[in-house]
Motif scaffolding. Structure first.
Motif, short mmCIF file in Angstrom:
data_model
loop_
_atom_site.label_atom_id
_atom_site.label_comp_id
_atom_site.label_asym_id
_atom_site.label_seq_id
_atom_site.Cartn_x
_atom_site.Cartn_y
_atom_site.Cartn_z
N ILE A 54 0.94 -1.14 -0.19
CA ILE A 54 -0.19 0.15 -0.07
C ILE A 54 1.35 1.25 -0.21
O ILE A 54 0.47 2.23 -0.75
N ASP A 55 2.04 1.18 0.80
CA ASP A 55 2.69 2.95 0.81
C ASP A 55 3.82 2.27 -0.72
O ASP A 55 3.76 3.90 -1.12
N GLY A 56 3.80 1.83 -1.15
CA GLY A 56 4.83 1.33 -2.24
C GLY A 56 3.55 1.83 -3.47
O GLY A 56 4.05 2.01 -4.64
N GLY A 57 2.05 2.39 -3.07
CA GLY A 57 1.45 2.68 -4.39
C GLY A 57 0.94 1.23 -5.38
O GLY A 57 0.16 1.94 -6.49
N PHE A 58 1.44 0.22 -4.62
CA PHE A 58 0.41 -0.76 -4.75
C PHE A 58 -0.78 -1.77 -5.08
O PHE A 58 -1.42 -0.86 -3.58
N ALA A 59 -1.85 -2.48 -6.04
CA ALA A 59 -3.07 -2.85 -5.37
C ALA A 59 -2.91 -3.28 -4.76
O ALA A 59 -2.27 -4.19 -5.10
N VAL A 60 -3.71 -3.46 -3.54
CA VAL A 60 -4.04 -4.62 -2.35
C VAL A 60 -5.27 -5.41 -2.58
O VAL A 60 -6.28 -4.60 -2.36
N VAL A 61 -5.44 -6.79 -3.14
CA VAL A 61 -6.89 -7.21 -3.42
C VAL A 61 -7.19 -8.57 -2.66
O VAL A 61 -6.01 -9.01 -2.17
N SER A 62 -8.03 -8.44 -2.73
CA SER A 62 -8.45 -9.62 -1.20
C SER A 62 -9.66 -10.49 -2.20
O SER A 62 -10.66 -10.03 -2.65
N ALA A 63 -8.99 -11.48 -2.13
CA ALA A 63 -10.25 -12.42 -2.22
C ALA A 63 -10.68 -13.60 -1.27
O ALA A 63 -9.58 -14.79 -0.97
N PRO A 64 -11.59 -12.79 -0.73
CA PRO A 64 -12.57 -13.59 1.10
C PRO A 64 -12.36 -15.17 0.55
O PRO A 64 -12.71 -15.84 -0.67
N GLY A 65 -12.90 -15.32 1.74
CA GLY A 65 -12.64 -17.34 1.40
C GLY A 65 -12.93 -17.49 3.29
O GLY A 65 -13.79 -17.07 3.76
#
Length: 285
Positions: free
Chosen positions: A110-121
């Protein structure tokens, strides 16, 4: 069935089964099949799960990432993100970050500006809440209890003041000791559920008052992952003499602030009022 396709660059947190391999989601399989690299708390477990579902590693990097090597492994993962790659991260079982590694990795991305995505389960905490039979409108996941006995008792009393159903993890080797402390701190009649081996062949849920459940397992050596769910304190009207007695007992074992929090939680009273009473008792008023 063929999984895969394309996924966006970035860090993908993927929830994996806590027991039954069939609990994995179709989206999780797509991510594992399409990611440019796989990071895992245990790469052996991740590889086995992928093999069960017919997903080939196909020469992609498999990067170990856990509590003991995070400082060394994060730069490698961050370098892949900087190259515009997609990285799937799985903990050994369940949802990453929930009493599992991943927080610092996610924070760095996040601090690096990249996407962080959750594939929940799957999540052992939510699975236990679902089968516990205890109120689910307000709940709190609190992870593993402190290792020191005194801190554990204060911790339980303070958390109970939140007025929420509590969900925590514990080793099967220590669950008897913890239940004894729950009975002592929150009362023998507090409703609880001990959930073990969820989604597995020997799944078991023991429900009832704390003292009853403790007696039920007293001669047993439990095995497998254990989730303890603790019901919230029932509403009650406390007599002034009972409050003073409870507070004097607590003050003999812990500082005023902790004692007031524990008594207030146990008796359903405002913490400030109990604290003020504690001050008067300490001053001899």
């Amino acid at each position: 069935m063929i999984y895969g396709g394309t996924i966006a660059p970035g860090l993908h947190f993927v929830a994996t089964p806590i027991g039954s391999a069939r609990d994995i989601t179709l989206r999780a399989l797509d991510v594992l099949a399409a990611a440019d690299a796989i990071a895992a708390e245990d790469t052996r477990t991740a590889r086995k799960l992928m093999e069960i579902h017919g997903i080939s590693v196909a020469g992609r990097p498999m990067i170990p990432y856990h509590d003991h090597n995070g400082a060394e492994a994060r730069p490698r993962i961050m370098a892949l993100l900087e190259q515009g790659k997609s990285v799937a991260y799985v903990s050994e079982a369940g949802t990453p970050l929930v009493a599992d590694p991943g927080y610092q990795l996610g924070r760095a991305a996040i601090d690096g500006g990249f996407a962080v995505v959750s594939a929940p389960g799957p999540s052992a905490a939510l699975a236990a809440l679902t089968v516990s039979g205890l109120a689910s409108d307000r709940f709190m996941f609190v992870g593993f209890p402190p290792s020191q006995a005194g801190r554990r008792k204060r911790w339980l009393g303070e958390l109970d003041g939140a007025g929420a159903t509590l969900i925590l993890y514990e080793s099967p080797k220590r669950i008897h000791r913890l239940l004894g402390e729950v009975c002592e701190t929150l009362g023998d009649e507090r409703e609880i559920a001990v959930c073990r081996e969820l989604t597995k062949r020997f799944e078991e849920v023991l429900r009832g008052p704390c003292a009853h459940v403790l007696a039920e397992i007293s001669e047993r050596s439990l095995k497998g992952e254990v989730v303890l769910v603790i019901g919230r304190a029932p509403a009650q009207v406390a007599e002034p003499a009972d409050v003073e007695t409870a507070l004097q007992t607590a003050l003999a074992e812990m500082p005023l602030k902790a004692a007031a929090a524990q008594v207030a939680a146990r008796l359903g009273l405002p913490k400030r009022e109990v604290y003020q009473l504690g001050l008067r008792l300490k001053n001899g008023d």
